[in-house]
Motif scaffolding. Structure first.
Motif, PDB file in Angstrom:
ATOM      1  N   ASN A  96       0.806  -1.231   0.000  1.00 42.13           N
ATOM      2  CA  ASN A  96       0.000   0.000   0.000  1.00 42.13           C
ATOM      3  C   ASN A  96       0.834   1.272   0.000  1.00 42.13           C
ATOM      4  N   GLU A  97       2.019   1.209   0.589  1.00 36.16           N
ATOM      5  CA  GLU A  97       2.795   2.455   0.696  1.00 36.16           C
ATOM      6  C   GLU A  97       3.273   2.943  -0.681  1.00 36.16           C
ATOM      7  N   ILE A  98       3.245   2.051  -1.684  1.00 34.66           N
ATOM      8  CA  ILE A  98       3.659   2.525  -3.025  1.00 34.66           C
ATOM      9  C   ILE A  98       2.600   3.479  -3.583  1.00 34.66           C
ATOM     10  N   PRO A  99       1.326   3.041  -3.715  1.00 38.38           N
ATOM     11  CA  PRO A  99       0.337   4.023  -4.181  1.00 38.38           C
ATOM     12  C   PRO A  99       0.194   5.217  -3.234  1.00 38.38           C
ATOM     13  N   GLU A 100       0.300   4.952  -1.913  1.00 40.48           N
ATOM     14  CA  GLU A 100       0.151   6.082  -0.977  1.00 40.48           C
ATOM     15  C   GLU A 100       1.229   7.131  -1.233  1.00 40.48           C
ATOM     16  N   TYR A 101       2.474   6.631  -1.344  1.00 41.06           N
ATOM     17  CA  TYR A 101       3.602   7.565  -1.541  1.00 41.06           C
ATOM     18  C   TYR A 101       3.433   8.322  -2.864  1.00 41.06           C
ATOM     19  N   LEU A 102       3.091   7.571  -3.902  1.00 42.21           N
ATOM     20  CA  LEU A 102       3.008   8.194  -5.237  1.00 42.21           C
ATOM     21  C   LEU A 102       1.804   9.128  -5.347  1.00 42.21           C
ATOM     22  N   SER A 103       0.789   8.897  -4.531  1.00 43.29           N
ATOM     23  CA  SER A 103      -0.410   9.753  -4.655  1.00 43.29           C
ATOM     24  C   SER A 103      -0.076  11.190  -4.261  1.00 43.29           C
TER      25      SER A 103
END
Lengths: 362, 77, 258
Positions: free
Chosen positions: A33-40
């Motif tokens: 989840n931290e990938i989409p969260e970070y990129l958002s």
């Protein structure tokens, strides 16, 4: 650029941005989840676009569209989500589209668990979708290597016009380690301009049709031959592995990838203190698999021990490489449990004392 | 003076144009085209009023129209 | 010397002059031409990318003289999202059938519309799966015989046909949703205007747009082309009313007072 302490997922996202990728299509699933969260929040800062799709099926088809329009594009998911993307991966390979897909693997099968695993090896390396195709698979063992491999992945994807997987066992995504994004990095290959992309047909090039449908058998067979020729070139030119102690004498060769190889490194020191010599071969590319290097390394040992967070998947490729010339043993943990250095070391001792059963067939 | 041309080898013989023509000046021929269909043809070119309904109806863009001089626009297309 | 004959009706530039694989009398051909004519009129052919579905229109990428992409079954709205987000300067449209859009691709079309992707969806509703040989679709009429509803669609088991235009127009996100038909010439003229409005909303970067277009399937309905048009008029138009269901100016239909 100074080293920064970052979580694996975030380092992967940052590395993609620094590789010039401005487009992410993804979907929430633990443990990535931290990938989409970070990129958002990060992508808008660099003029990029973040889209949370309605499903991994949709996300993977958005990847197809954006890649077909000639842009660097990136998605990430975790085992069950990657399963939903398999049809699109086959289409990406069939239409020869470059794309980077990150799989932060979790325990399966089915809903399984959210703890680390390496049980998607066969799905990634033998093709989880339909038809004859291959995906380049890169397996990092640290946050730093994950960042470096993401950058290489975009070059390889563009150069070969093929999807590329980053295969990280759950730990890679969740642990925090110092990481440095190399500014002076040179592309792995010279990337030709994407004249094949659907960017609007102005008549200055052939009309672009991004497609994998060929109803005529001879045309489709020729297309398949071209794809196989590409995979041959990848097998010939893109193999990557690391060796630890391969140049010395050793009784047992350990074969492991990702963080499990680091566990084996610790076990190696413990065994060395007890006078037991082992070496480790760590595949970095799972496709193309380092068959030759493994065959040579195995020849120097009495036995080979494969260690995985699965019921034995890379094991099959090791058996292919060793080809019966040496006994192959296996130690694996599933369900999200990790292999400990002590376990690995005691398994080596069992192998040497003859208390371990050789794996007849995977 | 409107003039209708039917590309005989593009026609698939569906007859939609024949029924659509308000002047009923289109008909199906007895000969086969390259595809093996009985193709449509203009029976009385002189009575064509240039309404283009046959062109709009044809699913295969087999009917084209040209005009000498001015043309009456029956509908905005 | 008589004045030069002036061509008044001919192949649109955005349609390649090739024989299509569509059956005789299938109105897919009319819809292809209307879309191509609108692309020509708006002058956007050179920056348009079309997304072909899986179904009868799977070979649409051979027919539109634009860059094209072939999507997997049902995923064209997602592919279109990817293209438009990657290159917002391009005009992106999908061309889909009812099996592709209303069945396997239902999630993709609803979320594409709900995100308000600035793309145009040309949705061809012929109440059947054509390419695969005439199976029941979500839009198949009650009692309509198909190869997978041999005794006629039993709404007790397969439910009622889905009205996509109405369904999507209840989404709160602004959009242009309309339904047209091409089984009669003057209806085709009006449908072309709906397509023109839909593509213009995209050219203006305004909102998501979809035009559902009722279409015939002579082969799988087992009717000659002309009778198929009559069957459509008699059975489909009453159930799938033609008209504009939603415009970005008019707010969504659901909130209209009773």
């Amino acid at each position: 650029m100074a080293k920064k302490l970052m979580k694996g997922c975030e380092a992967i996202g940052e590395a993609a941005i620094r590789a010039g990728c401005k487009l992410f299509f993804g979907y929430p699933i633990t443990p990535q989840n931290e990938i989409p969260e970070y990129l958002s929040h990060r992508l808008p800062q660099v003029g990029g676009t973040f889209v949370q799709a309605e499903s991994e099926v949709a996300a993977s088809n958005m990847i197809y569209g954006a890649a077909g329009a000639g842009e660097r594009v990136f998605t990430s998911s975790s085992s069950p989500g990657i399963s939903l993307m398999q049809e699109a991966v086959s289409y990406l390979a069939g239409a020869e589209l470059p794309a980077v897909l990150v799989n932060i693997m979790r325990a399966g099968p089915g809903l399984g668990g959210i703890l680390p695993s390496q049980a998607d090896y066969l799905q990634a390396t033998k093709g989880g979708g339909h038809g004859d195709y291959n995906v380049i698979v890169l397996a990092p063992w640290s946050v730093q290597e994950a960042a470096d491999l993401v950058a290489d992945a975009f070059d390889l994807a563009d150069y070969y016009r093929n999807p590329v997987y980053i295969l990280g066992d759950g730990l890679i995504g969740q642990m925090m380690e110092p990481v440095e994004f190399r500014e002076d990095r040179k592309p792995v290959r010279e990337i030709p301009p994407k004249t094949w992309a659907s960017t609007g047909w102005k008549g200055d090039r052939p009309r672009a049709v991004v497609n994998s449908l060929y109803l005529d058998a001879d045309t489709l067979e020729k297309h398949n031959r071209d794809l196989q020729e590409k995979y041959h070139r990848i097998r010939r030119d893109e193999v990557r592995y690391q060796g630890y102690g391969l140049d010395q004498d050793y009784d047992v060769l350990l074969v492991a990838y990702g963080t499990v190889a680091r566990v084996c490194l610790t076990a190696m020191e413990e065994l060395r203190d007890q006078g037991i010599q082992v070496a480790i071969l760590r595949p970095v590319t799972l496709f193309p698999f380092p068959y030759d290097a493994l065959a040579n390394a195995a020849a120097k040992a009495k036995a080979v021990l494969v260690v995985e967070l699965s019921a034995g998947q890379m094991l099959q490729d090791v058996q292919l490489a060793v080809h019966g010339s040496r006994p192959v043993h296996f130690h694996g943990r599933t369900g999200g449990n990790l292999v400990t250095p002590e376990e690995a070391a005691s398994k080596v001792r069992e192998v040497l004392d003859g208390r371990s059963e050789e794996v007849r067939h995977a | 003076m409107p003039r209708i041309e039917i590309d005989k080898d593009r026609c698939k013989g569906c007859e939609l144009c024949v029924k659509a023509c308000p002047q009923q000046i289109l008909g199906m021929t007895k000969d086969l085209n390259a595809k093996g269909y009985f193709y449509a043809a203009v029976k009385e070119q002189k009575r064509c009023i240039g309404c283009r309904i046959c062109c709009v109806t044809c699913p295969d863009v087999a009917i084209s129209m040209s005009v000498h001089g001015t043309m009456v626009h029956y509908f905005r297309y | 010397m008589p004045s030069q004959a002036q061509a008044v009706f001919r192949y649109p530039e955005a349609l390649r002059e090739v024989t299509t694989h569509y059956c005789p009398g299938c109105t897919h051909g009319v819809i292809h031409r209307l879309v191509a004519e609108v692309l020509d009129e708006l002058g956007v052919r050179q920056r348009t990318v079309g997304v072909a579905p899986v179904g009868c229109a799977v070979l649409a990428y051979n027919y539109f003289a634009t860059d094209m992409q072939e999507a997997s079954h049902g995923r064209a709205p997602a592919v279109a999202t990817g293209i438009k987000r990657a290159r917002p300067d391009l005009i992106v449209f999908t061309y889909q059938g009812d099996g592709d859009l209303a069945s396997i691709g239902m999630s993709e079309i609803l979320h594409c519309a709900n995100r308000g992707e600035k793309v145009t969806v040309v949705f061809v509703n012929n109440a059947i799966y054509g390419m695969t040989g005439g199976q029941m679709a979500p839009t198949t009429m009650p009692g309509q015989v198909t190869t997978t509803s041999p005794l006629g669609r039993d709404v007790g088991l397969a439910g009622e046909p889905i009205r996509m235009a109405e369904l999507i127009s209840t989404l709160h996100t602004p959009g242009f949703i309309a339904r047209g038909a091409v089984h009669q010439p003057l209806l085709a003229v009006r449908t072309k205007d709906l397509l023109r409005r839909a593509f213009r909303y995209q050219v203006e970067g305004r909102c998501f747009s979809m035009v559902e277009i009722l279409s015939t399937c002579p082969t799988n309905w087992g009717l000659p082309p002309h009778e198929a048009c009559d069957w459509l008029e008699k059975h489909m138009v009453p159930y799938y009313p033609l008209g504009v269901f939603k415009t970005p100016e008019g707010g969504d239909r659901a909130s209209r007072p009773l």
